[in-house]
Design a protein around this motif. Structure first.
Motif, PDB file in Angstrom:
ATOM      1  N   MET A   1     -80.077 118.993 111.135  1.00  0.00           N
ATOM      2  CA  MET A   1     -78.808 119.655 111.325  1.00  0.00           C
ATOM      3  C   MET A   1     -78.387 119.448 112.776  1.00  0.00           C
ATOM      4  SD  MET A   1     -77.801 123.698 111.070  1.00  0.00           S
ATOM      5  CE  MET A   1     -78.061 123.824 109.346  1.00  0.00           C
ATOM      6  N   THR A   2     -77.202 118.911 112.951  1.00  0.00           N
ATOM      7  CA  THR A   2     -76.684 118.728 114.300  1.00  0.00           C
ATOM      8  C   THR A   2     -76.025 120.021 114.765  1.00  0.00           C
ATOM      9  OG1 THR A   2     -74.548 117.939 113.522  1.00  0.00           O
ATOM     10  CG2 THR A   2     -76.258 116.279 113.844  1.00  0.00           C
ATOM     11  N   ARG A   3     -75.768 120.089 116.052  1.00  0.00           N
ATOM     12  CA  ARG A   3     -75.131 121.299 116.564  1.00  0.00           C
ATOM     13  C   ARG A   3     -73.714 121.425 116.043  1.00  0.00           C
ATOM     14  NH1 ARG A   3     -71.841 120.380 121.053  1.00  0.00           N
ATOM     15  NH2 ARG A   3     -71.984 118.275 121.855  1.00  0.00           N
ATOM     16  N   HIS A   4     -73.054 120.294 115.758  1.00  0.00           N
ATOM     17  CA  HIS A   4     -71.700 120.339 115.204  1.00  0.00           C
ATOM     18  C   HIS A   4     -71.703 120.956 113.812  1.00  0.00           C
ATOM     19  CE1 HIS A   4     -69.949 118.166 118.516  1.00  0.00           C
ATOM     20  NE2 HIS A   4     -70.840 117.189 118.379  1.00  0.00           N
ATOM     21  N   GLN A   5     -72.713 120.663 113.028  1.00  0.00           N
ATOM     22  CA  GLN A   5     -72.788 121.248 111.697  1.00  0.00           C
ATOM     23  C   GLN A   5     -73.052 122.754 111.791  1.00  0.00           C
ATOM     24  OE1 GLN A   5     -75.909 119.744 109.187  1.00  0.00           O
ATOM     25  NE2 GLN A   5     -74.776 120.240 107.330  1.00  0.00           N
ATOM     26  N   LEU A   6     -73.876 123.156 112.740  1.00  0.00           N
ATOM     27  CA  LEU A   6     -74.128 124.578 112.946  1.00  0.00           C
ATOM     28  C   LEU A   6     -72.845 125.294 113.361  1.00  0.00           C
ATOM     29  CD1 LEU A   6     -76.194 126.905 113.181  1.00  0.00           C
ATOM     30  CD2 LEU A   6     -76.477 126.227 115.572  1.00  0.00           C
ATOM     31  N   TYR A   7     -72.095 124.711 114.283  1.00  0.00           N
ATOM     32  CA  TYR A   7     -70.823 125.305 114.705  1.00  0.00           C
ATOM     33  C   TYR A   7     -69.836 125.359 113.537  1.00  0.00           C
ATOM     34  CZ  TYR A   7     -72.390 124.580 119.540  1.00  0.00           C
ATOM     35  OH  TYR A   7     -73.080 124.593 120.719  1.00  0.00           O
ATOM     36  N   ALA A   8     -69.802 124.304 112.742  1.00  0.00           N
ATOM     37  CA  ALA A   8     -68.870 124.259 111.617  1.00  0.00           C
ATOM     38  C   ALA A   8     -69.191 125.341 110.592  1.00  0.00           C
ATOM     39  CB  ALA A   8     -68.898 122.882 110.964  1.00  0.00           C
ATOM     40  N   ARG A   9     -70.458 125.542 110.302  1.00  0.00           N
ATOM     41  CA  ARG A   9     -70.834 126.591 109.341  1.00  0.00           C
ATOM     42  C   ARG A   9     -70.506 127.972 109.893  1.00  0.00           C
ATOM     43  NH1 ARG A   9     -76.602 124.412 106.916  1.00  0.00           N
ATOM     44  NH2 ARG A   9     -75.707 122.669 105.756  1.00  0.00           N
ATOM     45  N   THR A  10     -70.729 128.173 111.178  1.00  0.00           N
ATOM     46  CA  THR A  10     -70.404 129.459 111.792  1.00  0.00           C
ATOM     47  C   THR A  10     -68.901 129.703 111.755  1.00  0.00           C
ATOM     48  OG1 THR A  10     -72.314 129.206 113.251  1.00  0.00           O
ATOM     49  CG2 THR A  10     -70.654 130.826 113.890  1.00  0.00           C
ATOM     50  N   LEU A  11     -68.120 128.685 112.082  1.00  0.00           N
ATOM     51  CA  LEU A  11     -66.665 128.828 112.061  1.00  0.00           C
ATOM     52  C   LEU A  11     -66.143 129.046 110.641  1.00  0.00           C
ATOM     53  CD1 LEU A  11     -65.694 126.087 114.655  1.00  0.00           C
ATOM     54  CD2 LEU A  11     -65.295 128.540 114.876  1.00  0.00           C
ATOM     55  N   THR A  12     -66.739 128.387 109.657  1.00  0.00           N
ATOM     56  CA  THR A  12     -66.323 128.581 108.269  1.00  0.00           C
ATOM     57  C   THR A  12     -66.600 130.015 107.823  1.00  0.00           C
ATOM     58  OG1 THR A  12     -66.769 126.264 107.795  1.00  0.00           O
ATOM     59  CG2 THR A  12     -66.609 127.748 105.914  1.00  0.00           C
ATOM     60  N   THR A  13     -67.759 130.543 108.181  1.00  0.00           N
ATOM     61  CA  THR A  13     -68.086 131.923 107.834  1.00  0.00           C
ATOM     62  C   THR A  13     -67.128 132.902 108.509  1.00  0.00           C
ATOM     63  OG1 THR A  13     -70.410 131.293 107.628  1.00  0.00           O
ATOM     64  CG2 THR A  13     -69.933 133.645 107.834  1.00  0.00           C
ATOM     65  N   ALA A  14     -66.847 132.668 109.781  1.00  0.00           N
ATOM     66  CA  ALA A  14     -65.909 133.535 110.501  1.00  0.00           C
ATOM     67  C   ALA A  14     -64.510 133.452 109.895  1.00  0.00           C
ATOM     68  CB  ALA A  14     -65.882 133.154 111.978  1.00  0.00           C
ATOM     69  N   ALA A  15     -64.102 132.258 109.472  1.00  0.00           N
ATOM     70  CA  ALA A  15     -62.783 132.105 108.858  1.00  0.00           C
ATOM     71  C   ALA A  15     -62.702 132.860 107.537  1.00  0.00           C
ATOM     72  CB  ALA A  15     -62.470 130.629 108.647  1.00  0.00           C
ATOM     73  N   LEU A  16     -63.761 132.784 106.748  1.00  0.00           N
ATOM     74  CA  LEU A  16     -63.768 133.514 105.480  1.00  0.00           C
ATOM     75  C   LEU A  16     -63.727 135.028 105.703  1.00  0.00           C
ATOM     76  CD1 LEU A  16     -66.317 131.411 103.405  1.00  0.00           C
ATOM     77  CD2 LEU A  16     -63.862 131.595 103.045  1.00  0.00           C
ATOM     78  N   LEU A  17     -64.499 135.531 106.656  1.00  0.00           N
ATOM     79  CA  LEU A  17     -64.495 136.960 106.954  1.00  0.00           C
ATOM     80  C   LEU A  17     -63.144 137.415 107.492  1.00  0.00           C
ATOM     81  CD1 LEU A  17     -68.033 137.407 108.547  1.00  0.00           C
ATOM     82  CD2 LEU A  17     -67.250 138.185 106.299  1.00  0.00           C
ATOM     83  N   LEU A  18     -62.538 136.611 108.348  1.00  0.00           N
ATOM     84  CA  LEU A  18     -61.233 136.963 108.900  1.00  0.00           C
ATOM     85  C   LEU A  18     -60.145 136.911 107.828  1.00  0.00           C
ATOM     86  CD1 LEU A  18     -60.113 137.868 111.583  1.00  0.00           C
ATOM     87  CD2 LEU A  18     -59.630 135.498 112.144  1.00  0.00           C
ATOM     88  N   ALA A  19     -60.255 135.954 106.923  1.00  0.00           N
ATOM     89  CA  ALA A  19     -59.285 135.891 105.818  1.00  0.00           C
ATOM     90  C   ALA A  19     -59.426 137.107 104.911  1.00  0.00           C
ATOM     91  CB  ALA A  19     -59.481 134.609 105.025  1.00  0.00           C
ATOM     92  N   ALA A  20     -60.669 137.510 104.630  1.00  0.00           N
ATOM     93  CA  ALA A  20     -60.885 138.703 103.802  1.00  0.00           C
ATOM     94  C   ALA A  20     -60.350 139.949 104.499  1.00  0.00           C
ATOM     95  CB  ALA A  20     -62.372 138.850 103.492  1.00  0.00           C
ATOM     96  N   ALA A  21     -60.581 140.048 105.799  1.00  0.00           N
ATOM     97  CA  ALA A  21     -60.063 141.189 106.552  1.00  0.00           C
ATOM     98  C   ALA A  21     -58.536 141.186 106.568  1.00  0.00           C
ATOM     99  CB  ALA A  21     -60.607 141.168 107.973  1.00  0.00           C
ATOM    100  N   GLY A  22     -57.945 140.010 106.689  1.00  0.00           N
ATOM    101  CA  GLY A  22     -56.479 139.925 106.673  1.00  0.00           C
ATOM    102  C   GLY A  22     -55.890 140.322 105.334  1.00  0.00           C
TER     103      GLY A  22
END
Length: 140
Positions: A1-22
């Protein structure tokens, strides 16, 4: 796993949580408050897409380097002509001084062509400036 993939998974999770909150904020209170959450989720999803792209580019660069090391051995890549440098080390120019590779080359016939019209017509016609002007036998 590259650091870019780790960042991408973190950002995807944050986007899903923020969309649910919105969506929850829009349903529970005022609809206009959900715009901020959905906009933030869209931005984080865009950033995640960029990180996934960087991840794929890094994997591709590693795979190209591995293949070059296997094919070339320990021999470093020495630039021999400008076409070779600009074609990502795939094609040599017609006036290149480097000998052709020992592996079967699909463009070997192009390198041996005497003119462009000869190559396109499979040896039937030549350009007016071609010094060879010999036609290919139909048996070949």
């Amino acid at each position: 796993m590259t650091r870019h993939q780790l960042y991408a998974r973190t950002l995807t999770t944050a986007a899903l949580l923020l969309a649910a909150a919105g969506i929850y904020t829009g349903a529970a209170t005022a609809w206009w408050m959900s715009v901020f959450g959905l906009y933030g989720a869209a931005f984080l999803a865009y950033c995640a897409r960029l990180e996934y792209s960087f991840h794929r580019q890094q994997l591709l660069a590693h795979e190209r380097a591995r293949r070059a090391a296997v094919v070339q051995g320990a021999e470093p890549l020495i630039p021999c002509c400008s076409i070779w440098r600009h074609s990502d080390h795939a094609v040599h120019g017609p006036g290149c001084t480097r000998p052709p590779d020992t592996a079967p080359d699909p463009t070997a016939e192009l390198y041996a062509a005497c003119c462009a019209a000869w190559f396109v017509s499979r040896g039937d016609t030549h350009e007016s400036t071609c010094p060879t002007r010999t036609t290919r036998s139909s048996a070949a």
